[in-house]
Design an enzyme around this catalytic site. Structure first.
Site, PDB file in Angstrom:
ATOM      1  N   LYS A 102      37.254  63.970  42.719  1.00 52.00           N
ATOM      2  CA  LYS A 102      38.601  63.624  42.239  1.00 52.00           C
ATOM      3  C   LYS A 102      38.784  64.154  40.820  1.00 52.00           C
ATOM      4  O   LYS A 102      37.842  64.107  40.014  1.00 52.00           O
ATOM      5  CB  LYS A 102      38.756  62.099  42.283  1.00 52.00           C
ATOM      6  CG  LYS A 102      40.147  61.566  41.950  1.00 52.00           C
ATOM      7  CD  LYS A 102      40.198  60.046  42.148  1.00 52.00           C
ATOM      8  CE  LYS A 102      41.551  59.444  41.824  1.00 52.00           C
ATOM      9  NZ  LYS A 102      41.581  57.989  42.088  1.00 52.00           N
ATOM     10  N   SER A 129      45.048  56.436  45.000  1.00 52.80           N
ATOM     11  CA  SER A 129      45.274  57.613  44.197  1.00 52.80           C
ATOM     12  C   SER A 129      44.304  58.753  44.519  1.00 52.80           C
ATOM     13  O   SER A 129      44.566  59.894  44.184  1.00 52.80           O
ATOM     14  CB  SER A 129      45.158  57.260  42.707  1.00 52.80           C
ATOM     15  OG  SER A 129      43.861  56.817  42.379  1.00 52.80           O
ATOM     16  N   SER A 164      42.395  52.572  45.415  1.00 53.40           N
ATOM     17  CA  SER A 164      42.505  54.034  45.504  1.00 53.40           C
ATOM     18  C   SER A 164      41.405  54.701  46.315  1.00 53.40           C
ATOM     19  O   SER A 164      41.516  55.883  46.644  1.00 53.40           O
ATOM     20  CB  SER A 164      42.508  54.634  44.094  1.00 53.40           C
ATOM     21  OG  SER A 164      43.662  54.265  43.395  1.00 53.40           O
TER      22      SER A 164
END
Lengths: 478, 478
Positions: free
Chosen positions: A73, A149, A173
């Site tokens: 990420k 996310s 997330s």
């Protein structure tokens, strides 16, 4: 191809594949999904070469993640590759990798790229990306949200571009995108995976997470990644009972709990509701005894996260970023409740402590608590039209987890008629990671859903084949 | 008379004394010390009678605190007796007793009264009482401060009016008065003694404490008082390793640490400094190996308490009290740093977490850390002239303890030429209470100082006589 770690290692051992060939294949396939908005930075073949060179003289027998491609990420540092956290104005180039990334690379894993995400990890939708990177699309249907996310990290695994990926999971997330892409999403106990080299969202609550196709793989990555790190003030050493314990379940039957009637919310999604109750039956058939609990203390804690003063942590984390450089929805969230005083925060912490005291016996009394991971899923255009409310609904079962110091595993549970997956979450107190993964494995092996969005069959679990967990007998009830 | 629990129980068993006679004697003696400003409410003989009636049919063999008189700081509830917390405007009459008070009474203890204190437990001096109750005077010399905020509770024990007493210790209020009155002051691990029925000071940090003449007695009271209470959101269950473990020390030698050179502060008091180093030698002679550590993370945490946003907790606790009803010094403290935002508090919590991470290995690596309890002592008039600065100096070794989740025992260590006592504190991580009391017992039994301010000799310890701790051999070093 089957991207589970054992399948790749078997291909390496059989001489049918090499890490070089796999990386070439991965990059070729990544190119075919260029329109899915998975990556913020996809590494070039040249940038990956040093990680391949590191593997010379090594083997799957020596390194647990030998030649295993993974995604990161874009709020987690990889040496020499820009970090953006989904915000161009925040861009910087770290000299070193995050502690966990270093551990994974040392164990043989190969980073492929930095993934798209909701800006500053603030969102559960996957559409809060600037136009430059675009909304990350669901791996099953591009009209639907990927969840966020950690959107790109989930979709990269679901589409078989990597074997696993790193996300972060402060409020859900790492679990919501797992549910929306038919993946395992492990939100470890806070502090077990170092946050050194991670862009903070809510520094006191942040938690790195792992996406994988199977619980076996989640556990393999967890074993490598969970290491105390004095550079992270919130790092905690693992407990012996939570180490090398995957697959060990001690009883023939087990006790789990669900929220009592009226406290489950599906936001009108009857299919996901039916799917949840069907999953309950599967667990009962595995020996599970289902109890109902008052879920209100969890829900109260969940509301504190976004309605209370914890947003102040996000303001601290983004203090050096100009508001106008952010997405409007981020500006709106960060400017909410922005006059909270120290008294307000202490008062909220007292409320949270009350919730903690209330949930402690619940967490102690059951092997795990089961909820839907998300009550429903939305189309990208729906979320863009109602960005705050729908996002908030997705966090109904997830927002409380770090506030209440729980560990959690999101597990695929089935598909609805629209072709999209839904999932359940098993959670318990901190340091229950491997126990939760063991039960999740039972469920995954029983449901035998395909791997992510690849339509490939789920392989048998090593933990079950070794006989470690097969002490759970199949009990046909009712 | 010797007010230690065993001595009283022996007198009961021998028929030389009865609880009724003891209470009569106690009230008579209390009257002779009326000018010392010990009590806010001294109970009448009639008010005590029901507690005596409760003992009918009981005996020291059945009840661990049978017929043992004790005092209660006036921020802790005793059913039917006014609570003031040192502030007339705050006065109320509780219907029930605090959880710990109930446990003590059920174990046979007899409450004698509610003691004087620094207003709202904000202070370490014992002079922050309204004129109505006056500054509590030191048990050895009325010109000197008693220490606070649990001033009356300490002096009542030191003068032999009660066997033990309850204080509260958020920042040192249970240790500084112990040092200044030649007493044991146990500040238990946070959450082991319920705060239900205690007026909050800093709710997230508050900790009830125990004053006694000996470690044997502190342990006896602790065993009764430490019980999980779901009515207190901050209550924690004790750990098995910390239960019924008093007297068990497993090694012939032990490791302890002191702050490194330059980090010990005595504020010009050379005698207390010499006394501290002499105590070190005593511990070395008991088998202690002394190490020096960097004390800065403890000192940083200590500064956070009064210089940082934690004062906001005191504002919350006194929100319903008009400022003008408080002492001027309280108003000044409560109004300091009163614009702190939620961001400020989170930032301070991050600093504290950094300190926690730094001290964890120190707390793990040593059997205990040793400091002076206070670097010096002051006269009442000196503190009245410089109320903030001198108070602050008294907290140098104490303010960090609850912020860093430690347990601590203050132990008498000797007397200076002015006739006033000084003390040392042994501390370690939470749930080390009984281990610390065991080492404290070794020290107390070796020093053989008299009991409080009574000039009576210290009796032998049951824990040592039973042979449990005598595995510590006397090693003569150097």
């Amino acid at each position: 191809m089957d991207m589970t770690i054992d399948a790749i290692h078997q291909a390496y051992r059989d001489g049918k594949l090499s890490p070089h060939k796999l990386i070439d294949e991965v990059l070729k396939r990544a190119a075919t999904y260029a329109d899915r908005n998975i990556w913020i930075t996809l590494l070039s073949r040249e940038a990956i070469q040093p990680y391949l060179d590191n593997l010379i003289g090594q083997s799957p027998d020596k390194l647990p993640l030998y030649g295993i491609p993974f995604a990161i990420k874009d709020n987690i540092e990889l040496a020499g590759v820009d970090v953006t956290a989904g915000c161009e104005a925040y861009r910087y180039t770290p000299e070193q990798s995050a502690h966990v990334v270093e551990l994974l690379i040392a164990a043989g894993a190969i980073p492929i790229g930095k993934t798209n995400m909701d800006q500053f990890a603030t969102g559960l939708v996957g559409v809060r990306s600037p136009d430059k990177w675009g909304a990350c699309q669901n791996s099953f249907d591009p009209e639907y949200i990927s969840g966020g996310s950690s959107s790109g990290s989930a979709v990269a695994v679901a589409l078989g571009l990597v074997s696993f990926s790193l996300g972060t999971d402060t409020a859900g997330s790492g679990r919501v995108p797992a549910a929306f892409n038919n993946l395992i999403g492990l939100k470890p106990s806070r502090g077990l995976l170092s946050n050194h080299g991670v862009v903070p969202a809510c520094k006191s609550l942040d938690c790195m997470s792992i996406f994988s196709l199977t619980t076996d793989d989640a556990n393999r990555v967890f074993e490598v990644a969970a290491a105390f790190d004095s550079k992270d003030d919130y790092s905690r050493p693992n407990k012996d009972t939570n180490r090398k314990n995957y697959g060990h379940i001690s009883a023939d039957s087990f006790n789990f709990a669900i929220p009592q009637a009226g406290q489950l919310a599906f936001f009108g999604d009857h299919e996901t509701e039916q799917g949840f109750y069907k999953t309950l039956e599967t667990l009962k058939n595995l020996g599970g005894i289902c109890h109902e609990i008052d879920f209100e203390p969890f829900l109260t804690a969940a509301r504190l996260l976004y309605e209370g003063p914890w947003v102040a942590e996000r303001r601290i984390a983004t203090a050096n970023v100009k508001r106008e450089a952010m997405l409007p929805v981020l500006q709106q969230i960060l400017d909410s409740n922005n006059t909270a005083s120290a008294e307000d925060l202490f008062s909220a912490e007292y409320q949270l402590q009350h919730c903690k005291q209330q949930v402690t016996p619940l967490l102690e009394n059951f092997d795990f608590i089961l909820t839907p991971t998300a009550g429903t899923i939305y189309k990208i255009k729906e979320v863009l039209a109602e960005p705050i409310k729908l996002n908030s609904q997705l966090g109904y079962y997830t927002n409380f987890m770090n506030l209440l110091d729980c560990s959690a595993v999101a597990v695929p549970a089935g598909f609805n008629s629209n072709g999209l997956p839904f999932g359940v979450t098993l959670f318990s107190r901190a340091f229950s990671d491997t126990r939760l993964l063991s039960y999740a494995n039972q469920l995954q092996q029983t449901l035998k859903l395909p791997l992510g969005a690849t339509a490939l069959p789920l392989p048998d679990s090593r933990a079950i084949n070794s006989g470690v967990t097969d002490r759970i007998k199949v009990v046909v009830c009712g």
